[in-house]
Design an enzyme around this catalytic site. Structure first.
Site, short mmCIF file in Angstrom:
data_model
loop_
_atom_site.label_atom_id
_atom_site.label_comp_id
_atom_site.label_asym_id
_atom_site.label_seq_id
_atom_site.Cartn_x
_atom_site.Cartn_y
_atom_site.Cartn_z
N HIS A 1 -123.98 28.28 22.87
CA HIS A 1 -122.59 28.30 23.35
C HIS A 1 -121.75 29.06 22.36
CE1 HIS A 1 -123.27 24.71 20.90
NE2 HIS A 1 -122.02 24.85 20.48
N HIS B 1 -117.93 29.22 20.80
CA HIS B 1 -116.64 28.54 20.66
C HIS B 1 -115.53 29.59 20.76
CE1 HIS B 1 -118.12 24.66 18.80
NE2 HIS B 1 -119.17 25.43 18.57
P1 AMP Z 1 -121.90 23.06 17.82
O1 AMP Z 1 -121.66 22.13 16.66
O2 AMP Z 1 -121.61 24.49 17.52
O3 AMP Z 1 -123.26 22.84 18.42
O4 AMP Z 1 -120.82 22.67 18.89
C1 AMP Z 1 -120.98 21.63 19.81
C2 AMP Z 1 -119.61 21.34 20.35
O5 AMP Z 1 -119.76 20.64 21.57
C3 AMP Z 1 -118.74 20.45 19.44
O6 AMP Z 1 -117.53 21.14 19.12
C4 AMP Z 1 -118.50 19.20 20.29
O7 AMP Z 1 -117.20 18.68 20.10
C5 AMP Z 1 -118.71 19.74 21.70
N1 AMP Z 1 -119.12 18.77 22.70
C6 AMP Z 1 -120.14 17.89 22.63
N2 AMP Z 1 -120.25 17.20 23.77
C7 AMP Z 1 -119.29 17.66 24.60
C8 AMP Z 1 -118.88 17.36 25.92
N3 AMP Z 1 -119.50 16.41 26.65
N4 AMP Z 1 -117.85 18.02 26.47
C9 AMP Z 1 -117.21 18.98 25.75
N5 AMP Z 1 -117.55 19.33 24.50
C10 AMP Z 1 -118.57 18.68 23.92
#
Ligand code: AMP
Length: 125
Positions: free
Chosen positions: A109, A111
């Site tokens: 993903h 950001h």
């Molecule tokens: P990363 O640490 O780069 O893998 O980012 C994962 C991101 O996903 C974090 O910023 C979390 O806050 C976000 N996240 C996890 N679960 C959800 C969810 N159900 N809906 C929206 N964001 C999420």
């Protein structure tokens, strides 16, 4: 829902859907800000900036550097910039790659972070 896959006749592996696959299938609710056939963009549940959206390929890859389809990777970043520009004039795109890079959800993903105003975020990369 779990998918049972066989990598050889004798070896089976349970593949758990990622949290983002469960968002795509609407099993988990999310605030969707953009969607097309290939990508979905949702508001981050724990925002780190006034604007914090995740641009997610619907077909999961574990991390950015496991993507081998250059066109798909190109569309991922084209989509991220398009989504970003629809939300805020200036922004930061971040991809955490692997645990040591801060990745916590192992479904690639991007950001989109922004909304700080003209002074930008505290601290620079
Ligand atoms: P990363 O640490 O780069 O893998 O980012 C994962 C991101 O996903 C974090 O910023 C979390 O806050 C976000 N996240 C996890 N679960 C959800 C969810 N159900 N809906 C929206 N964001 C999420």
């Amino acid at each position: 829902m779990n998918a049972l896959t066989a990598s050889s006749p004798a070896v089976y592996r349970v593949v758990m859907p990622t949290i983002f696959e469960r968002v795509v299938s609407r099993e988990i609710p999310a605030e969707i800000v953009y969607e097309d056939d290939e990508f979905i963009a949702i508001k981050d549940i724990n925002p780190a900036a006034p604007v914090h959206v995740l641009v997610i390929p619907k077909v999961a890859s574990e991390r950015l550097d496991t993507i081998t389809d250059e066109a798909h990777m190109g569309r991922l970043f084209m989509t991220a910039t398009k989504v970003a520009r629809s939300l805020t004039p200036d922004y930061r795109l971040v991809v955490n790659v692997g645990p040591g890079g801060g990745q916590t959800v192992f479904h690639t993903h991007v950001h989109v972070l922004g909304g700080w105003g003209e002074d930008g975020p505290d601290g620079h990369v």
